[in-house]
Scaffold this motif. Sequence first.
Motif, PDB file in Angstrom:
ATOM      1  N   PHE A  47       7.392  -1.295  -6.325  1.00  0.00           N
ATOM      2  CA  PHE A  47       6.251  -0.717  -5.612  1.00  0.00           C
ATOM      3  C   PHE A  47       5.664  -1.803  -4.724  1.00  0.00           C
ATOM      4  O   PHE A  47       4.960  -2.694  -5.186  1.00  0.00           O
ATOM      5  CB  PHE A  47       5.216  -0.218  -6.636  1.00  0.00           C
ATOM      6  CG  PHE A  47       3.982   0.384  -6.016  1.00  0.00           C
ATOM      7  CD1 PHE A  47       4.077   1.342  -5.014  1.00  0.00           C
ATOM      8  CD2 PHE A  47       2.712   0.005  -6.445  1.00  0.00           C
ATOM      9  CE1 PHE A  47       2.935   1.913  -4.447  1.00  0.00           C
ATOM     10  CE2 PHE A  47       1.560   0.562  -5.882  1.00  0.00           C
ATOM     11  CZ  PHE A  47       1.680   1.515  -4.884  1.00  0.00           C
TER      12      PHE A  47
ATOM     13  N   LEU B 275       5.929  -1.146 -10.986  1.00  0.00           N
ATOM     14  CA  LEU B 275       5.150  -0.281 -11.871  1.00  0.00           C
ATOM     15  C   LEU B 275       5.899  -0.187 -13.200  1.00  0.00           C
ATOM     16  O   LEU B 275       7.109   0.085 -13.207  1.00  0.00           O
ATOM     17  CB  LEU B 275       5.015   1.125 -11.260  1.00  0.00           C
ATOM     18  CG  LEU B 275       4.272   1.230  -9.930  1.00  0.00           C
ATOM     19  CD1 LEU B 275       4.462   2.618  -9.328  1.00  0.00           C
ATOM     20  CD2 LEU B 275       2.779   0.932 -10.108  1.00  0.00           C
TER      21      LEU B 275
ATOM     22  N   CYS C 255      -0.458   2.628 -13.543  1.00  0.00           N
ATOM     23  CA  CYS C 255      -0.907   2.087 -12.255  1.00  0.00           C
ATOM     24  C   CYS C 255      -2.395   1.826 -12.415  1.00  0.00           C
ATOM     25  O   CYS C 255      -3.172   2.753 -12.609  1.00  0.00           O
ATOM     26  CB  CYS C 255      -0.654   3.083 -11.124  1.00  0.00           C
ATOM     27  SG  CYS C 255      -1.320   2.482  -9.567  1.00  0.00           S
TER      28      CYS C 255
ATOM     29  N   TYR D 193      -4.517   4.616  -3.438  1.00  0.00           N
ATOM     30  CA  TYR D 193      -3.548   3.667  -3.986  1.00  0.00           C
ATOM     31  C   TYR D 193      -2.755   4.312  -5.124  1.00  0.00           C
ATOM     32  O   TYR D 193      -1.535   4.182  -5.217  1.00  0.00           O
ATOM     33  CB  TYR D 193      -4.301   2.422  -4.474  1.00  0.00           C
ATOM     34  CG  TYR D 193      -3.425   1.346  -5.089  1.00  0.00           C
ATOM     35  CD1 TYR D 193      -2.684   0.476  -4.285  1.00  0.00           C
ATOM     36  CD2 TYR D 193      -3.347   1.195  -6.468  1.00  0.00           C
ATOM     37  CE1 TYR D 193      -1.894  -0.520  -4.845  1.00  0.00           C
ATOM     38  CE2 TYR D 193      -2.556   0.205  -7.041  1.00  0.00           C
ATOM     39  CZ  TYR D 193      -1.822  -0.649  -6.224  1.00  0.00           C
ATOM     40  OH  TYR D 193      -1.030  -1.622  -6.782  1.00  0.00           O
ATOM     41  N   ARG D 194      -3.475   5.020  -5.983  1.00  0.00           N
ATOM     42  CA  ARG D 194      -2.818   5.688  -7.106  1.00  0.00           C
ATOM     43  C   ARG D 194      -1.853   6.775  -6.605  1.00  0.00           C
ATOM     44  O   ARG D 194      -0.795   7.005  -7.180  1.00  0.00           O
ATOM     45  CB  ARG D 194      -3.867   6.332  -8.035  1.00  0.00           C
ATOM     46  CG  ARG D 194      -4.767   5.352  -8.763  1.00  0.00           C
ATOM     47  CD  ARG D 194      -4.097   4.690  -9.969  1.00  0.00           C
ATOM     48  NE  ARG D 194      -3.713   5.607 -11.013  1.00  0.00           N
ATOM     49  CZ  ARG D 194      -4.438   5.892 -12.093  1.00  0.00           C
ATOM     50  NH1 ARG D 194      -5.595   5.301 -12.275  1.00  0.00           N
ATOM     51  NH2 ARG D 194      -4.000   6.717 -13.000  1.00  0.00           N
TER      52      ARG D 194
ATOM     53  N   LYS E 118      -0.242   6.761  -3.763  1.00  0.00           N
ATOM     54  CA  LYS E 118       0.920   6.056  -3.212  1.00  0.00           C
ATOM     55  C   LYS E 118       1.881   5.646  -4.345  1.00  0.00           C
ATOM     56  O   LYS E 118       3.099   5.779  -4.229  1.00  0.00           O
ATOM     57  CB  LYS E 118       0.417   4.795  -2.500  1.00  0.00           C
ATOM     58  CG  LYS E 118       1.199   4.404  -1.276  1.00  0.00           C
ATOM     59  CD  LYS E 118       0.386   3.373  -0.504  1.00  0.00           C
ATOM     60  CE  LYS E 118       1.305   2.339   0.110  1.00  0.00           C
ATOM     61  NZ  LYS E 118       0.539   1.266   0.731  1.00  0.00           N
ATOM     62  N   ALA E 119       1.300   5.171  -5.433  1.00  0.00           N
ATOM     63  CA  ALA E 119       2.118   4.782  -6.590  1.00  0.00           C
ATOM     64  C   ALA E 119       2.845   6.000  -7.157  1.00  0.00           C
ATOM     65  O   ALA E 119       4.044   5.946  -7.483  1.00  0.00           O
ATOM     66  CB  ALA E 119       1.233   4.154  -7.664  1.00  0.00           C
TER      67      ALA E 119
ATOM     68  N   THR F 101       5.829   6.866  -5.087  1.00  0.00           N
ATOM     69  CA  THR F 101       6.928   5.933  -5.342  1.00  0.00           C
ATOM     70  C   THR F 101       7.708   6.340  -6.594  1.00  0.00           C
ATOM     71  O   THR F 101       8.941   6.295  -6.621  1.00  0.00           O
ATOM     72  CB  THR F 101       6.358   4.502  -5.513  1.00  0.00           C
ATOM     73  OG1 THR F 101       5.674   4.157  -4.307  1.00  0.00           O
ATOM     74  CG2 THR F 101       7.439   3.480  -5.773  1.00  0.00           C
TER      75      THR F 101
END
Length: 221
Positions: free
Chosen positions: A7, A12, A61, A68-69, A71-72, A75
């Motif tokens: 990530f 992660l 995460c 941001y979360r 985006k994680a 991924t």
Amino acid sequence: VKVKIPFGNKYLDAIFSVPEKKSTYGVILTHGAGGDMNFPHLLSLAAYLASHGILCLRFTCKGLNVAYRTKAFKTVVEYLKLSDDYKLYGVFLAGRSMGSRAAASLIRQLSQNDDDDDFIRGLICLSYPLHRPKLQSKLRDEDLLFIRCPVLFVSGSADEMCEKQLLEGVASKMKAPKKIHWIDKGNHGMAVKGRTTDDVMEEINAQVFSWLRDNVELEHK
């Protein structure tokens, strides 16, 4: 099975709970603002799903920013989609509290970008934080109103971040097929006076599994 998912310039931490027989569907599960993927509710649900034939990938995460979360989460979805070890027809995104907001945000993003290729089949919101405590005037419902795939809400009827009438009102405006299961007298952490955590978790796990089974069966009819 422990894995590290690249990530950006980090990784992660994630864990697969793998059923005995090959699974055709999976659930990607993440935690709320506090804790991590080993939060007891997540451990319990992942073990239950795997023992009932559904692959579960849960991840940690730590970011407290929803973008941001999200985006994680994206991924992790892409990682599972491209996995050679687990070839799935589709996945359901699931999260607890802030994790469910990130899941909803991602589903909305993908549908707006036309990246929606049917890999994501539905959304499971455990203790969806519809508003901040005592701030019922500001609802976090914008993503929910755009979603088209099936949605399951499991919330406590005494959740201080999700007033019962308000969630029912949002659900009535949603275009997606949706179901709400209320844990009687449960708070945001799903604690219920007079009931053990295991007892409450059994109710949640059974609800999630039966909803998943119904949605997978509908697809095969």
